[in-house]
Motif scaffolding. Structure first.
Motif, PDB file in Angstrom:
ATOM      1  N   ALA A 177      36.069  53.131  39.796  1.00  0.00           N
ATOM      2  CA  ALA A 177      37.332  54.031  39.441  1.00  0.00           C
ATOM      3  C   ALA A 177      37.172  54.743  38.074  1.00  0.00           C
ATOM      4  CB  ALA A 177      38.418  53.023  39.383  1.00  0.00           C
ATOM      5  N   ILE A 178      37.724  55.887  38.324  1.00  0.00           N
ATOM      6  CA  ILE A 178      37.936  56.580  36.755  1.00  0.00           C
ATOM      7  C   ILE A 178      39.242  55.873  36.055  1.00  0.00           C
ATOM      8  CG2 ILE A 178      38.690  58.663  35.628  1.00  0.00           C
ATOM      9  CD1 ILE A 178      37.456  60.106  38.148  1.00  0.00           C
ATOM     10  N   VAL A 179      40.282  55.669  37.022  1.00  0.00           N
ATOM     11  CA  VAL A 179      41.278  54.784  36.650  1.00  0.00           C
ATOM     12  C   VAL A 179      42.053  54.337  37.916  1.00  0.00           C
ATOM     13  CG1 VAL A 179      42.949  56.698  36.249  1.00  0.00           C
ATOM     14  CG2 VAL A 179      43.298  54.776  35.080  1.00  0.00           C
ATOM     15  N   GLY A 180      42.668  53.012  38.032  1.00  0.00           N
ATOM     16  CA  GLY A 180      43.334  52.616  39.083  1.00  0.00           C
ATOM     17  C   GLY A 180      44.523  51.643  38.525  1.00  0.00           C
ATOM     18  N   LEU A 181      45.485  51.596  39.570  1.00  0.00           N
ATOM     19  CA  LEU A 181      46.587  50.729  39.343  1.00  0.00           C
ATOM     20  C   LEU A 181      46.862  49.957  40.373  1.00  0.00           C
ATOM     21  CD1 LEU A 181      49.509  50.340  37.776  1.00  0.00           C
ATOM     22  CD2 LEU A 181      50.103  52.392  38.879  1.00  0.00           C
ATOM     23  N   ALA A 182      47.109  48.568  40.046  1.00  0.00           N
ATOM     24  CA  ALA A 182      47.755  47.559  41.013  1.00  0.00           C
ATOM     25  C   ALA A 182      49.101  47.285  40.652  1.00  0.00           C
ATOM     26  CB  ALA A 182      46.883  46.188  40.899  1.00  0.00           C
ATOM     27  N   ALA A 183      50.051  47.700  41.535  1.00  0.00           N
ATOM     28  CA  ALA A 183      51.439  47.555  41.057  1.00  0.00           C
ATOM     29  C   ALA A 183      52.289  46.610  42.125  1.00  0.00           C
ATOM     30  CB  ALA A 183      52.105  48.847  41.227  1.00  0.00           C
ATOM     31  N   PRO A 192      49.052  41.800  50.545  1.00  0.00           N
ATOM     32  CA  PRO A 192      48.693  43.312  50.928  1.00  0.00           C
ATOM     33  C   PRO A 192      48.028  44.113  49.739  1.00  0.00           C
ATOM     34  CG  PRO A 192      51.117  42.973  51.089  1.00  0.00           C
ATOM     35  CD  PRO A 192      50.546  41.642  50.699  1.00  0.00           C
ATOM     36  N   LEU A 193      48.263  43.812  48.535  1.00  0.00           N
ATOM     37  CA  LEU A 193      47.930  44.441  47.429  1.00  0.00           C
ATOM     38  C   LEU A 193      46.238  44.308  47.246  1.00  0.00           C
ATOM     39  CD1 LEU A 193      48.523  46.306  44.810  1.00  0.00           C
ATOM     40  CD2 LEU A 193      48.643  44.003  43.504  1.00  0.00           C
ATOM     41  N   LEU A 194      46.002  42.903  47.427  1.00  0.00           N
ATOM     42  CA  LEU A 194      44.622  42.586  47.534  1.00  0.00           C
ATOM     43  C   LEU A 194      43.742  43.285  48.663  1.00  0.00           C
ATOM     44  CD1 LEU A 194      42.053  41.054  46.480  1.00  0.00           C
ATOM     45  CD2 LEU A 194      42.896  39.036  47.685  1.00  0.00           C
ATOM     46  N   ALA A 195      44.578  43.268  50.036  1.00  0.00           N
ATOM     47  CA  ALA A 195      43.922  43.948  51.133  1.00  0.00           C
ATOM     48  C   ALA A 195      43.665  45.458  50.835  1.00  0.00           C
ATOM     49  CB  ALA A 195      44.747  43.761  52.286  1.00  0.00           C
ATOM     50  N   GLU A 196      44.523  46.103  50.139  1.00  0.00           N
ATOM     51  CA  GLU A 196      44.459  47.602  49.947  1.00  0.00           C
ATOM     52  C   GLU A 196      43.475  47.750  48.739  1.00  0.00           C
ATOM     53  OE1 GLU A 196      47.675  50.861  48.952  1.00  0.00           O
ATOM     54  OE2 GLU A 196      48.721  48.716  48.894  1.00  0.00           O
ATOM     55  N   ALA A 197      43.487  46.798  47.873  1.00  0.00           N
ATOM     56  CA  ALA A 197      42.315  46.981  46.936  1.00  0.00           C
ATOM     57  C   ALA A 197      40.943  46.842  47.288  1.00  0.00           C
ATOM     58  CB  ALA A 197      42.525  46.022  45.792  1.00  0.00           C
ATOM     59  N   SER A 254      33.163  38.647  41.011  1.00  0.00           N
ATOM     60  CA  SER A 254      34.058  39.938  40.218  1.00  0.00           C
ATOM     61  C   SER A 254      34.961  39.463  39.370  1.00  0.00           C
ATOM     62  CB  SER A 254      34.778  40.664  41.499  1.00  0.00           C
ATOM     63  OG  SER A 254      35.489  41.612  40.874  1.00  0.00           O
ATOM     64  N   LEU A 255      35.649  38.463  39.380  1.00  0.00           N
ATOM     65  CA  LEU A 255      36.281  37.926  38.665  1.00  0.00           C
ATOM     66  C   LEU A 255      35.725  37.219  37.151  1.00  0.00           C
ATOM     67  CD1 LEU A 255      39.170  35.825  40.560  1.00  0.00           C
ATOM     68  CD2 LEU A 255      39.492  38.121  39.630  1.00  0.00           C
ATOM     69  N   ALA A 256      34.472  36.563  37.497  1.00  0.00           N
ATOM     70  CA  ALA A 256      34.046  36.048  36.381  1.00  0.00           C
ATOM     71  C   ALA A 256      33.259  37.096  35.635  1.00  0.00           C
ATOM     72  CB  ALA A 256      32.768  35.164  36.862  1.00  0.00           C
ATOM     73  N   LEU A 257      32.835  38.200  36.126  1.00  0.00           N
ATOM     74  CA  LEU A 257      31.976  39.242  35.601  1.00  0.00           C
ATOM     75  C   LEU A 257      33.163  40.095  34.656  1.00  0.00           C
ATOM     76  CD1 LEU A 257      29.274  40.570  35.317  1.00  0.00           C
ATOM     77  CD2 LEU A 257      30.248  42.428  37.202  1.00  0.00           C
ATOM     78  N   ALA A 258      34.429  40.262  35.053  1.00  0.00           N
ATOM     79  CA  ALA A 258      35.568  40.800  34.219  1.00  0.00           C
ATOM     80  C   ALA A 258      35.051  42.352  33.882  1.00  0.00           C
ATOM     81  CB  ALA A 258      35.850  40.091  33.244  1.00  0.00           C
ATOM     82  N   TYR A 299      39.635  43.480  41.436  1.00  0.00           N
ATOM     83  CA  TYR A 299      40.035  42.271  41.516  1.00  0.00           C
ATOM     84  C   TYR A 299      40.761  41.810  40.250  1.00  0.00           C
ATOM     85  CZ  TYR A 299      37.722  41.914  45.847  1.00  0.00           C
ATOM     86  OH  TYR A 299      37.016  41.971  47.237  1.00  0.00           O
ATOM     87  N   PRO A 300      40.106  41.900  39.026  1.00  0.00           N
ATOM     88  CA  PRO A 300      40.875  41.536  38.006  1.00  0.00           C
ATOM     89  C   PRO A 300      42.406  42.095  37.689  1.00  0.00           C
ATOM     90  CG  PRO A 300      38.563  42.067  37.392  1.00  0.00           C
ATOM     91  CD  PRO A 300      38.719  42.423  38.528  1.00  0.00           C
TER      92      PRO A 300
END
Ligand SMILES: Cc1cc2nc3c(=O)[nH]c(=O)nc-3n(C[C@H](O)[C@H](O)[C@H](O)COP(=O)(O)OP(=O)(O)OC[C@H]3O[C@@H](n4cnc5c(N)ncnc54)[C@H](O)[C@@H]3O)c2cc1C
Length: 271
Positions: free
Chosen positions: A194-200, A92-97, A115-119, A125-126
Motif C-alpha cells: 500500500a501507499i497508504v491503507g486504513l482498517a476501520a 469481515p475486516l480481515l476478509a476484506e484486507a 506477517s504479524l511477526a515481521l511487522a 494484518y498489523p
C-alpha cells in the motif's frame, strides 16, 4: 543473488523449536512461508546460520471460533484466510484486507503469523489487528504470553517478540451484528504494498482507525476517531499523522491520501 549458506531443520513439535531457539540464539531464524525471509536472504540482508522451518506444526494452521473469539493460528496462510467462511462472517475486516495482500502465489505460502511477526509497516494484518483490538499469542520454553496488538507493534519491523518466543497465533473478538468495519487501501497496482491503507472498525466502545504505511508501525488515529464530524476528524488526522515520504510519494501526498481514505471510511461506517 543467492542466499548465503545455512543449516535447515524442520522440527515436529513446538518444544523442539524452543530447544533450538535456546541453543542457537540469534544465529537461528524461524522460517514460516518464507515469502519475506527468503527474499531477504537472497538479497543478503540477513544471514542466519540456521533456519527453523515451523511449517510441520500443523496445530498452528487452524482457524476456529469459540465463545465469540476467533483464533487464527500463526501458520494459517493468506489463501486459507481468503477462503474461510468463518473469517468472512466473523472478521469481515480481515476478509476484506486479505484481498490486498500480495498476489495468489505469495498468498498460497505466506502466513498470518509471519506477517504479524515481521511487522512491516506497509502490511495489512498489523493494522487490522490494531483496529480489531486483537491479542497476539506467544509461546516459549518459559510459558505463554498474550499481548494486545496495541502493545505488540513497537516500531519499524520491531515487535514485542522476545528471545526464544514463537508467535503461535492471534485472537480476534468476533464482529457483532451492530458493529461495522471497512478496509481501504491505495496502491499503485492491486496487490502491491500500500501507499497508504486504513482498517476501520466501529463498535459500541467507539471507532478505531488504524492506518498502514503511515508511520514506522500501524498508527491508531485516536483523535480523529473521537470527533463528531468528518471535517473535525480530518482536521485532527492531519495533526496526528506524520507519515514518512517514500520513493514515489511525499509525506504531504500520503497525508492527503490518508484523509481521503478517512472520508471514505467515515461515510461507509455511517451508512
Ligand atoms: C512480491 C511480494 C509482495 C508482497 N506483498 C505484500 C503485501 O502487499 N502485503 C503484505 O502484508 N505482505 C506482502 N508480502 C509479504 C508476505 O505477505 C509474507 O507472507 C509475510 O510478510 C511473511 O509471512 P511468511 O509466512 O512468508 O514469513 P517468513 O518470510 O517465513 O518470515 C518472516 C519473518 O517473520 C519471522 N516469523 C515467521 N513466522 C514466525 C512465527 N510464527 N513466530 C515468530 N517469528 C516468525 C521469521 O523469522 C522472519 O523474520 C509480499 C511478499 C512478496 C515476496
Amino acid at each position: 543473488m543467492k542466499a548465503p549458506a545455512f543449516a535447515y531443520v524442520k522440527p515436529k513439535s513446538l518444544e523442539e523449536v524452543f530447544e533450538l531457539l535456546e541453543r542457537h540464539g540469534e544465529a537461528a531464524k524461524i522460517l514460516a512461508g518464507g515469502q519475506s525471509l527468503i527474499p531477504s536472504l537472497n538479497m543478503r540482508l540477513s544471514a542466519p546460520e540456521l533456519l527453523i522451518d515451523i511449517t510441520g506444526l500443523k496445530q498452528l494452521a487452524n482457524i476456529s471460533l469459540e465463545a465469540g473469539v476467533l483464533s487464527i493460528g500463526a501458520l494459517v496462510t493468506h489463501a486459507q484466510i481468503e477462503g474461510s467462511e468463518v473469517v468472512r462472517k466473523h472478521a469481515p475486516l480481515l476478509a476484506e484486507a486479505v484481498g490486498h495482500v500480495a498476489h495468489p502465489a505469495i498468498r498460497n505460502r505466506g502466513t498470518f503469523g509471519g506477517s504479524l511477526a515481521l511487522a512491516d509497516p506497509a502490511a495489512e494484518y498489523p493494522a487490522v489487528a490494531l483496529a480489531l483490538n486483537a491479542t497476539i499469542f506467544l509461546k516459549s520454553e518459559k510459558g505463554e504470553r498474550r499481548v494486545a496488538a496495541g502493545e505488540f507493534f513497537k516500531g519499524l519491523f520491531e515487535t514485542d517478540l522476545r528471545k526464544g518466543e514463537v508467535l503461535v497465533g492471534a485472537e480476534i473478538p468476533a464482529q457483532l451484528k451492530d458493529e461495522r468495519s471497512v478496509f481501504l487501501e491505495l496502491a499503485r497496482r492491486h496487490g502491491d504494498y500500500a501507499i497508504v491503507g486504513l482498517a476501520a472498525f466501529k463498535g459500541a466502545a467507539g471507532t478505531r482507525f488504524a492506518f498502514l504505511n503511515a508511520g514506522a508501525k500501524p498508527v491508531l488515529a485516536r483523535n480523529a476517531a473521537a470527533k463528531e464530524s468528518l471535517a473535525e476528524a480530518k482536521e485532527a488526522l492531519s495533526k496526528e499523522l506524520d507519515p514518512p515520504a517514500d520513493l514515489y510519494n511525499s509525506a504531504d501526498t500520503k497525508k492527503h491520501l490518508a484523509g481521503v481514505l478517512l472520508a471514505r471510511a467515515w461515510n461507509r461506517l455511517s451508512t
